[in-house]
Design a protein around this motif. Structure first.
Motif, PDB file in Angstrom:
ATOM      1  N   VAL A  46      -9.646  -1.451  -6.035  1.00  0.00           N
ATOM      2  CA  VAL A  46      -9.101  -2.134  -4.852  1.00  0.00           C
ATOM      3  C   VAL A  46      -8.274  -1.141  -4.047  1.00  0.00           C
ATOM      4  O   VAL A  46      -7.359  -0.507  -4.585  1.00  0.00           O
ATOM      5  CB  VAL A  46      -8.201  -3.326  -5.264  1.00  0.00           C
ATOM      6  CG1 VAL A  46      -7.476  -3.898  -4.045  1.00  0.00           C
ATOM      7  CG2 VAL A  46      -9.029  -4.417  -5.930  1.00  0.00           C
ATOM      8  N   ALA A  47      -8.594  -1.002  -2.761  1.00  0.00           N
ATOM      9  CA  ALA A  47      -7.785  -0.149  -1.879  1.00  0.00           C
ATOM     10  C   ALA A  47      -6.787  -1.021  -1.126  1.00  0.00           C
ATOM     11  O   ALA A  47      -7.167  -2.002  -0.478  1.00  0.00           O
ATOM     12  CB  ALA A  47      -8.694   0.580  -0.888  1.00  0.00           C
ATOM     13  N   MET A  48      -5.512  -0.680  -1.272  1.00  0.00           N
ATOM     14  CA  MET A  48      -4.442  -1.411  -0.563  1.00  0.00           C
ATOM     15  C   MET A  48      -3.515  -0.380   0.060  1.00  0.00           C
ATOM     16  O   MET A  48      -2.305  -0.359  -0.157  1.00  0.00           O
ATOM     17  CB  MET A  48      -3.718  -2.306  -1.576  1.00  0.00           C
ATOM     18  CG  MET A  48      -3.038  -3.508  -0.972  1.00  0.00           C
ATOM     19  SD  MET A  48      -4.143  -4.664  -0.110  1.00  0.00           S
ATOM     20  CE  MET A  48      -3.369  -4.707   1.505  1.00  0.00           C
ATOM     21  N   LEU A  79       4.529 -11.272   3.514  1.00  0.00           N
ATOM     22  CA  LEU A  79       3.095 -11.568   3.413  1.00  0.00           C
ATOM     23  C   LEU A  79       2.472 -11.114   2.098  1.00  0.00           C
ATOM     24  O   LEU A  79       1.282 -11.314   1.865  1.00  0.00           O
ATOM     25  CB  LEU A  79       2.323 -10.961   4.607  1.00  0.00           C
ATOM     26  CG  LEU A  79       2.689  -9.560   5.114  1.00  0.00           C
ATOM     27  CD1 LEU A  79       2.764  -8.537   4.054  1.00  0.00           C
ATOM     28  CD2 LEU A  79       1.790  -9.147   6.228  1.00  0.00           C
ATOM     29  N   ASP A  80       3.261 -10.518   1.219  1.00  0.00           N
ATOM     30  CA  ASP A  80       2.676  -9.886   0.026  1.00  0.00           C
ATOM     31  C   ASP A  80       1.812 -10.838  -0.813  1.00  0.00           C
ATOM     32  O   ASP A  80       0.687 -10.506  -1.194  1.00  0.00           O
ATOM     33  CB  ASP A  80       3.779  -9.333  -0.898  1.00  0.00           C
ATOM     34  CG  ASP A  80       4.630  -8.276  -0.224  1.00  0.00           C
ATOM     35  OD1 ASP A  80       4.261  -7.814   0.871  1.00  0.00           O
ATOM     36  OD2 ASP A  80       5.680  -7.919  -0.798  1.00  0.00           O
ATOM     37  N   GLU A  81       2.377 -12.011  -1.117  1.00  0.00           N
ATOM     38  CA  GLU A  81       1.667 -12.914  -2.031  1.00  0.00           C
ATOM     39  C   GLU A  81       0.395 -13.465  -1.377  1.00  0.00           C
ATOM     40  O   GLU A  81      -0.641 -13.621  -2.029  1.00  0.00           O
ATOM     41  CB  GLU A  81       2.587 -14.063  -2.488  1.00  0.00           C
ATOM     42  CG  GLU A  81       3.851 -13.585  -3.222  1.00  0.00           C
ATOM     43  CD  GLU A  81       3.558 -12.760  -4.481  1.00  0.00           C
ATOM     44  OE1 GLU A  81       2.539 -13.005  -5.147  1.00  0.00           O
ATOM     45  OE2 GLU A  81       4.371 -11.867  -4.789  1.00  0.00           O
ATOM     46  N   THR A  82       0.479 -13.740  -0.077  1.00  0.00           N
ATOM     47  CA  THR A  82      -0.705 -14.282   0.625  1.00  0.00           C
ATOM     48  C   THR A  82      -1.814 -13.239   0.702  1.00  0.00           C
ATOM     49  O   THR A  82      -2.998 -13.550   0.478  1.00  0.00           O
ATOM     50  CB  THR A  82      -0.293 -14.747   2.037  1.00  0.00           C
ATOM     51  OG1 THR A  82       0.653 -15.796   1.881  1.00  0.00           O
ATOM     52  CG2 THR A  82      -1.474 -15.254   2.834  1.00  0.00           C
ATOM     53  N   PRO A 129       7.486  -6.370   6.460  1.00  0.00           N
ATOM     54  CA  PRO A 129       7.168  -6.182   5.042  1.00  0.00           C
ATOM     55  C   PRO A 129       7.673  -7.351   4.196  1.00  0.00           C
ATOM     56  O   PRO A 129       8.645  -8.013   4.553  1.00  0.00           O
ATOM     57  CB  PRO A 129       7.949  -4.903   4.691  1.00  0.00           C
ATOM     58  CG  PRO A 129       9.101  -4.898   5.652  1.00  0.00           C
ATOM     59  CD  PRO A 129       8.576  -5.507   6.927  1.00  0.00           C
ATOM     60  N   GLY A 130       6.991  -7.568   3.073  1.00  0.00           N
ATOM     61  CA  GLY A 130       7.513  -8.510   2.070  1.00  0.00           C
ATOM     62  C   GLY A 130       7.056  -9.944   2.254  1.00  0.00           C
ATOM     63  O   GLY A 130       6.563 -10.542   1.305  1.00  0.00           O
ATOM     64  N   ARG A 167       4.160  -2.847  -2.103  1.00  0.00           N
ATOM     65  CA  ARG A 167       4.518  -4.271  -2.247  1.00  0.00           C
ATOM     66  C   ARG A 167       3.285  -5.119  -2.542  1.00  0.00           C
ATOM     67  O   ARG A 167       3.286  -5.937  -3.469  1.00  0.00           O
ATOM     68  CB  ARG A 167       5.187  -4.756  -0.944  1.00  0.00           C
ATOM     69  CG  ARG A 167       6.546  -4.135  -0.675  1.00  0.00           C
ATOM     70  CD  ARG A 167       6.980  -4.423   0.739  1.00  0.00           C
ATOM     71  NE  ARG A 167       6.157  -3.706   1.704  1.00  0.00           N
ATOM     72  CZ  ARG A 167       6.565  -2.657   2.435  1.00  0.00           C
ATOM     73  NH1 ARG A 167       7.796  -2.244   2.349  1.00  0.00           N
ATOM     74  NH2 ARG A 167       5.740  -2.053   3.269  1.00  0.00           N
ATOM     75  N   ILE A 168       2.220  -4.943  -1.761  1.00  0.00           N
ATOM     76  CA  ILE A 168       1.035  -5.804  -1.925  1.00  0.00           C
ATOM     77  C   ILE A 168       0.229  -5.375  -3.154  1.00  0.00           C
ATOM     78  O   ILE A 168      -0.241  -6.218  -3.932  1.00  0.00           O
ATOM     79  CB  ILE A 168       0.174  -5.802  -0.652  1.00  0.00           C
ATOM     80  CG1 ILE A 168       1.023  -6.251   0.556  1.00  0.00           C
ATOM     81  CG2 ILE A 168      -1.032  -6.719  -0.823  1.00  0.00           C
ATOM     82  CD1 ILE A 168       0.340  -6.099   1.902  1.00  0.00           C
TER      83      ILE A 168
END
Ligand code: NAD
Ligand code: DGY
Length: 330
Positions: free
Chosen positions: A214-216, A104-107, A101-102, A160-161
């Motif tokens: 948006v589904a996340m 990859l959030d911004e990418t 976790p964490g 997070r994302i």
């Protein structure tokens, strides 16, 4: 160098960057075998019998596999999503599951935003027009896009994302954000920059008001097939749907029906119920669909950061320490 008795058997079931593989090999006895490659399957099965640790991603780790891994104590997944692991069987066997976790959030949020822009402004379709020599006159209304700035974003999943996507939308594009999650987020504590800009909203209200949904969401028993005909039917006419979470949270027949016979304007999809997307899936060539091959986190920097965190998790667990990122079931 640790003593021979500290050296544990580790199975790497998907390629790791050479520097991370070397970190493992310096301390443990490592077998690299990818079960998706038929020629490596026998080595994978043989290594399972004695492995205490496994590291890799996106392979179904089910009850049958675990039954062949009697020494296994820890699995370190090079992913944040853990839907490919039989969680109850891991818990029953006392096997620790770590994830990423964490990092990859911004990418992933960048990828989702790219998909959102591409779907709204018809970028792939219009780029193909140029590429194929069909740009022979000025673009008319039939090829106009849909503004993104200032539109209302509805987020299904605000972890997070989801919050990283909300920051881009609210702060960069002036979009009011509505979100649906298992529980409201304390914005003052977790995302002060979104205070007054993102609102926990009942699902029906969100669907009626959002221009772009948006589904996340993670894939779990509670989200499998959650985005069904009733969800598409409740969306605002002309809405756009983006999925950056997991394909199986969406009923793909219902999505196709909404695109062909409902009022859904377009869909942008990074994930599918079956991956790679089968050749006969209508989603592959649908004119209203922008489809990507599950590339949410696929940049050099982020995939390396994921591998590094996953390697650290495994080394810590095998050393009897608490790893940095253990997956905790909610
Ligand atoms: N496309 C990609 O390459 C890519 C990359 C990374 C993650 N993902 C997927 O995205 C998921 C989310 O990642 P994250 O780090 O933001 O997770 P997270 O745990 O931080 O957030 C999950 C969010 O979903 C909500 N949620 C869970 N179950 C729900 C339900 N039944 N109803 C409503 N809301 C629900 C939670 O409340 C939370 O807001 C991952 O589990 C993974 O499957 C995809
Ligand atoms: O869950 C994740 O980390 C992504 O989907 C990559 O597998």
């Amino acid at each position: 160098m640790n003593s021979p008795t500290d050296r544990k058997k580790v199975l790497v079931f998907r390629e790791l960057p050479p520097d991370q593989l070397a970190r493992l090999q310096a301390v443990h006895e490592v077998t690299v075998a990818n079960p998706r490659l038929p020629e490596q399957l026998p080595a994978f099965q043989a290594a399972l019998a004695t492995a205490e640790g496994m590291i890799g991603s996106s392979y179904p780790v089910n009850e049958a596999l675990l039954a062949s891994a009697p020494q296994l104590k820890v699995i370190s997944s090079v992913s944040v999503g853990v839907d490919n692991y039989a969680l109850p069987a891991l818990a029953a066997r006392g096997i620790l599951l770590c994830h990423t976790p964490g990092v990859l959030d911004e990418t992933v949020a960048d990828t989702v935003f790219a998909l959102l822009m591409a779907s709204s402004r018809r970028l792939v379709e219009l780029s193909n027009l140029v590429r194929e020599g069909r740009w022979t006159r000025n673009i008319g209304e039939d090829l106009f896009g849909f503004d993104v700035h200032g539109k209302t974003l509805g987020l299904l999943g605000f972890g997070r994302i989801g919050q990283a996507i909300a920051r881009r939308a609210a702060l960069g594009f002036g979009m009011p954000v509505l979100y649906h999650a298992r529980r409201p987020v304390d914005l003052a504590l977790q995302a002060p920059e979104l205070q007054g800009r993102a609102l926990h909203t009942p699902m029906a209200d969100l669907l009626a008001r959002a221009d772009i949904v948006v589904a996340m969401l993670p894939l779990s028993d509670s989200t499998r097939g959650m985005i069904d005909a009733s969800v598409f039917g409740a969306m605002k006419p002309g809405a756009i749907f983006i999925n950056g979470g997991r394909g199986a949270t969406v009923q793909e027949d219902a999505l196709l029906h909404a695109l062909d016979h409902g009022t859904l304007r377009a869909a942008g999809l990074d994930v599918f119920a079956t991956e790679p997307l089968p050749m006969d899936s209508p989603l592959r060539t649908h004119p209203k669909v922008t489809a990507l091959p599950h590339i949410g986190s696929a940049t050099f920097e982020t995939r390396h950061a994921m591998a590094e965190l996953a390697t650290s998790n495994l080394l810590q667990a095998l050393a009897g320490e608490r790893p940095a990122a253990v997956f905790e079931q909610a």
